[in-house]
Design a protein around this motif. Sequence first.
Motif, PDB file in Angstrom:
ATOM      1  N   LEU A 136      -8.651 -11.577  -0.255  1.00  0.00           N
ATOM      2  CA  LEU A 136      -8.951 -10.145  -0.097  1.00  0.00           C
ATOM      3  C   LEU A 136      -8.040  -9.259  -0.952  1.00  0.00           C
ATOM      4  N   ARG A 137      -7.596  -9.785  -2.071  1.00  0.00           N
ATOM      5  CA  ARG A 137      -6.661  -9.048  -2.931  1.00  0.00           C
ATOM      6  C   ARG A 137      -7.267  -7.732  -3.410  1.00  0.00           C
ATOM      7  N   ARG A 138      -8.496  -7.766  -3.907  1.00  0.00           N
ATOM      8  CA  ARG A 138      -9.122  -6.551  -4.432  1.00  0.00           C
ATOM      9  C   ARG A 138      -9.336  -5.513  -3.339  1.00  0.00           C
ATOM     10  N   THR A 139      -9.721  -5.969  -2.147  1.00  0.00           N
ATOM     11  CA  THR A 139      -9.921  -5.031  -1.036  1.00  0.00           C
ATOM     12  C   THR A 139      -8.618  -4.337  -0.666  1.00  0.00           C
ATOM     13  N   LYS A 140      -7.548  -5.113  -0.599  1.00  0.00           N
ATOM     14  CA  LYS A 140      -6.247  -4.540  -0.244  1.00  0.00           C
ATOM     15  C   LYS A 140      -5.770  -3.567  -1.315  1.00  0.00           C
ATOM     16  N   ILE A 141      -5.966  -3.913  -2.572  1.00  0.00           N
ATOM     17  CA  ILE A 141      -5.569  -3.009  -3.662  1.00  0.00           C
ATOM     18  C   ILE A 141      -6.353  -1.707  -3.581  1.00  0.00           C
ATOM     19  N   THR A 142      -7.657  -1.813  -3.335  1.00  0.00           N
ATOM     20  CA  THR A 142      -8.505  -0.616  -3.262  1.00  0.00           C
ATOM     21  C   THR A 142      -8.100   0.289  -2.106  1.00  0.00           C
ATOM     22  N   ALA A 144       5.550  10.252   2.106  1.00  0.00           N
ATOM     23  CA  ALA A 144       5.846   8.893   2.572  1.00  0.00           C
ATOM     24  C   ALA A 144       4.588   8.030   2.557  1.00  0.00           C
ATOM     25  N   PHE A 145       3.437   8.598   2.973  1.00  0.00           N
ATOM     26  CA  PHE A 145       2.175   7.854   2.896  1.00  0.00           C
ATOM     27  C   PHE A 145       1.882   7.436   1.450  1.00  0.00           C
ATOM     28  N   THR A 146       2.121   8.361   0.520  1.00  0.00           N
ATOM     29  CA  THR A 146       1.868   8.075  -0.893  1.00  0.00           C
ATOM     30  C   THR A 146       2.729   6.923  -1.382  1.00  0.00           C
ATOM     31  N   MET A 147       4.011   6.946  -1.030  1.00  0.00           N
ATOM     32  CA  MET A 147       4.918   5.886  -1.466  1.00  0.00           C
ATOM     33  C   MET A 147       4.533   4.542  -0.868  1.00  0.00           C
ATOM     34  N   ALA A 148       4.107   4.553   0.402  1.00  0.00           N
ATOM     35  CA  ALA A 148       3.705   3.299   1.044  1.00  0.00           C
ATOM     36  C   ALA A 148       2.461   2.726   0.376  1.00  0.00           C
ATOM     37  N   GLY A 149       1.443   3.573   0.144  1.00  0.00           N
ATOM     38  CA  GLY A 149       0.215   3.091  -0.496  1.00  0.00           C
ATOM     39  C   GLY A 149       0.455   2.605  -1.907  1.00  0.00           C
ATOM     40  N   GLY A 189      12.209   1.099   8.477  1.00  0.00           N
ATOM     41  CA  GLY A 189      12.256   1.801   7.196  1.00  0.00           C
ATOM     42  C   GLY A 189      10.897   2.144   6.648  1.00  0.00           C
ATOM     43  N   GLY A 190       9.839   1.414   7.027  1.00  0.00           N
ATOM     44  CA  GLY A 190       8.487   1.759   6.621  1.00  0.00           C
ATOM     45  C   GLY A 190       8.318   1.930   5.137  1.00  0.00           C
ATOM     46  N   SER A 191       7.843   3.098   4.721  1.00  0.00           N
ATOM     47  CA  SER A 191       7.553   3.350   3.312  1.00  0.00           C
ATOM     48  C   SER A 191       8.814   3.281   2.456  1.00  0.00           C
ATOM     49  N   TYR A 192       9.982   3.524   3.050  1.00  0.00           N
ATOM     50  CA  TYR A 192      11.226   3.400   2.284  1.00  0.00           C
ATOM     51  C   TYR A 192      11.429   1.954   1.839  1.00  0.00           C
ATOM     52  N   VAL A 193      11.224   1.025   2.751  1.00  0.00           N
ATOM     53  CA  VAL A 193      11.382  -0.392   2.409  1.00  0.00           C
ATOM     54  C   VAL A 193      10.334  -0.809   1.387  1.00  0.00           C
ATOM     55  N   VAL A 194       9.101  -0.350   1.580  1.00  0.00           N
ATOM     56  CA  VAL A 194       8.024  -0.691   0.642  1.00  0.00           C
ATOM     57  C   VAL A 194       8.370  -0.197  -0.757  1.00  0.00           C
ATOM     58  N   ALA A 195       8.805   1.056  -0.857  1.00  0.00           N
ATOM     59  CA  ALA A 195       9.148   1.617  -2.165  1.00  0.00           C
ATOM     60  C   ALA A 195      10.353   0.917  -2.774  1.00  0.00           C
ATOM     61  N   ARG A 196      11.338   0.582  -1.951  1.00  0.00           N
ATOM     62  CA  ARG A 196      12.538  -0.073  -2.485  1.00  0.00           C
ATOM     63  C   ARG A 196      12.233  -1.458  -3.027  1.00  0.00           C
ATOM     64  N   GLU A 197      11.410  -2.200  -2.308  1.00  0.00           N
ATOM     65  CA  GLU A 197      11.106  -3.567  -2.737  1.00  0.00           C
ATOM     66  C   GLU A 197      10.196  -3.599  -3.953  1.00  0.00           C
ATOM     67  N   ASN A 198       9.391  -2.572  -4.158  1.00  0.00           N
ATOM     68  CA  ASN A 198       8.407  -2.607  -5.246  1.00  0.00           C
ATOM     69  C   ASN A 198       8.747  -1.698  -6.424  1.00  0.00           C
ATOM     70  N   ALA A 211       1.197  -1.968  -5.764  1.00  0.00           N
ATOM     71  CA  ALA A 211       1.994  -2.747  -6.721  1.00  0.00           C
ATOM     72  C   ALA A 211       2.277  -4.148  -6.188  1.00  0.00           C
ATOM     73  N   TYR A 212       2.515  -4.255  -4.883  1.00  0.00           N
ATOM     74  CA  TYR A 212       2.788  -5.551  -4.270  1.00  0.00           C
ATOM     75  C   TYR A 212       1.615  -6.504  -4.451  1.00  0.00           C
TER      76      TYR A 212
END
Length: 644
Positions: A424-430, A405-410, A92-101, A415-416
């Motif tokens: 590495l929270r700040r790096t991942k957010i950036t 889809a890239f936008t929704m995943a990022g 599901g990729g970005s679909y799962v990411v968007a659904r969970e968040n 948000a996650y």
Amino acid sequence: MYRAKRRLLGEPLTTERIGEEKLDNRTALGVLASDCISSSAYGSEEMLRVLVPVVGAAAFTLIMPLTGAILLVLLLLTLCYSDVVTLYTRAGGSYVVARENFGPNVAQLAAVALLVDYIVTVAVQVSAGTNALISLAHLAGDSWTGLDHLQLPVSAGMIVLLAYGNLRGVREAGRMFALPAYLFMTAVGLVLIVAAVRGLTGGLPHADLEAAGAVPLGTPGDGWLYGASLFIVLRSFANGGSSLTGLEAISNGISAFREPQGRNARRTLVTMSCVLAVLVFGVSTLAHYTHAVPYTDGTPTVIAQEAHLAFGGGVAGTAGLVFVQLATALVLYTGANTPFTGFPFLAGFVAQDRFLPRVLTRRGHRLAFSNGIIALAVVSLALLLATGASVERLVALYAIGVFTAFTMAGAGLTAYHLRRREPLRRTKITVNALAAVISAAVVLIFAVTKFTEGAWLVVVIFPLGVWVLVRINREYRREAAVLERLPTGADRPRVRRHQVFVLVDTLDLATLKALRYAHELRPDGTRAVHFAIDEPRARLLSDVWESTAATSVALELVACPDRRLRHAMRELAVRTTQDDETSLTVLVPRRMYANALGKLLHRGTGEAMAKALGNLPHVAVTILPFDVSRALRQLESGRTPPPE
């Protein structure tokens, strides 16, 4: 039909063997990465197609910084999707990411984006693959020109072939489609090495920019970027973004990996991104040095010209060109196979969430999601026919879906990580926020710069598609809500009497079977009903009925002078149940025939009757099939068939 299916698709696979259908990393790279790495065959060309008419030969200089910008986006998206496959190990990729968040409704934007992307990917890849073959014919000599009319039929045939391969099962599709990816990597690598050697020795020639059919050269002016406006540069960058399509395929098809799925998918993703970066940079660099120019009809392609210029003439040069073009065509065709792996998984996952029909969740004869594969093939063929298999027209529809889809995943991963305290929270957010912002910018650029070239269709489809998915979900939820509101014991009978009507057209074994079944129901009353449309025939049937000892139920003739059979049956059913204390079961014998002649000579009315009575309270319709052809065979062999 089942025997034909076994011959075409092979022996059926049991559910217990689903683990055997998983892919190892090498096979997964060939199957799932084909779409991504094959896009390097036309990404650079699409950038030049925008630049050359505006700035002329200066386009071959501008292509390098634009390629660098695309490789930077590739790096961000690779880091983003490495996070996706690590955290979300379901298809599901970005679909799962968007659904969970963001919740299921917002996730439908990602679902539509991915579904549209898969459909367009199939059409683009097979069209580009056919272009590669036609390019080989163009460069082979004048005697092989004039094959452009084969573009559409060859592309359509490839879609049918890909669908067939995937209907045979995931593992067999992997074996069939993994090799071309490695052949393409080898072929382009060979072109780059030979071109580098010839370039260092001063023997690498330039393409003819004035050749017949080449895109006309513009005239660079003074000022910013050789006179190219910001609009043109952004449009070229957006076209080049088509090189990154397919990057999401591994996250969407993660269910096809062996355990541990997350780690195997991440390793394959990184390998794929590195290969893609080398290929995109190499093709753009060769275009920079050789001035390989796009052609108005799409052939010969830029990568075909680069191979021709690198290898030169002679037997060895021709052999090298043939190898490169065949490998390019094969990888483009197999790149179209990637959606046949990802689309069914994604559609099945969305269907599990009740936003698509549940039929898409079922595995078929060979454990593949057959309904999803067939649906993808049909819609892709329709798109191919609508666009005439033109890569240039299809690219306008291409990148919007995947970059959405890239936008929704990022955005979802941003948000996650914002909700968690981790290393590495700040790096991942950036990284994820940058990936989301840049991807959204590409979507906006494509929507604006390509709007009149066909992007308007995707802009319209997106909200319409989201509305359809939400509407399907609302219907499923309505059905579930009705069930939840039913009182305890809702399955108990609410009427005192039960009547059974057997509809009689003629006295035969099918009618006797229905009467026997009526007695087995043990109703309060059984009636055999014949609607007298033809009076002489009705009287004859009544005489035959009374003279036989085969039935103990009297035949009731109901006048039907206007010949509206369903209307008459409906009125009779309403009169029978109007006291609200009587339930009615209508038994309709349906005579089945093995041959087409029997079906033609005998009209079936069972389904029509069921539809006419289906919405009446206290009325149920049961259709009883009877195999007439089998009974006739038994009679012809001297046996008396029982009424089953």
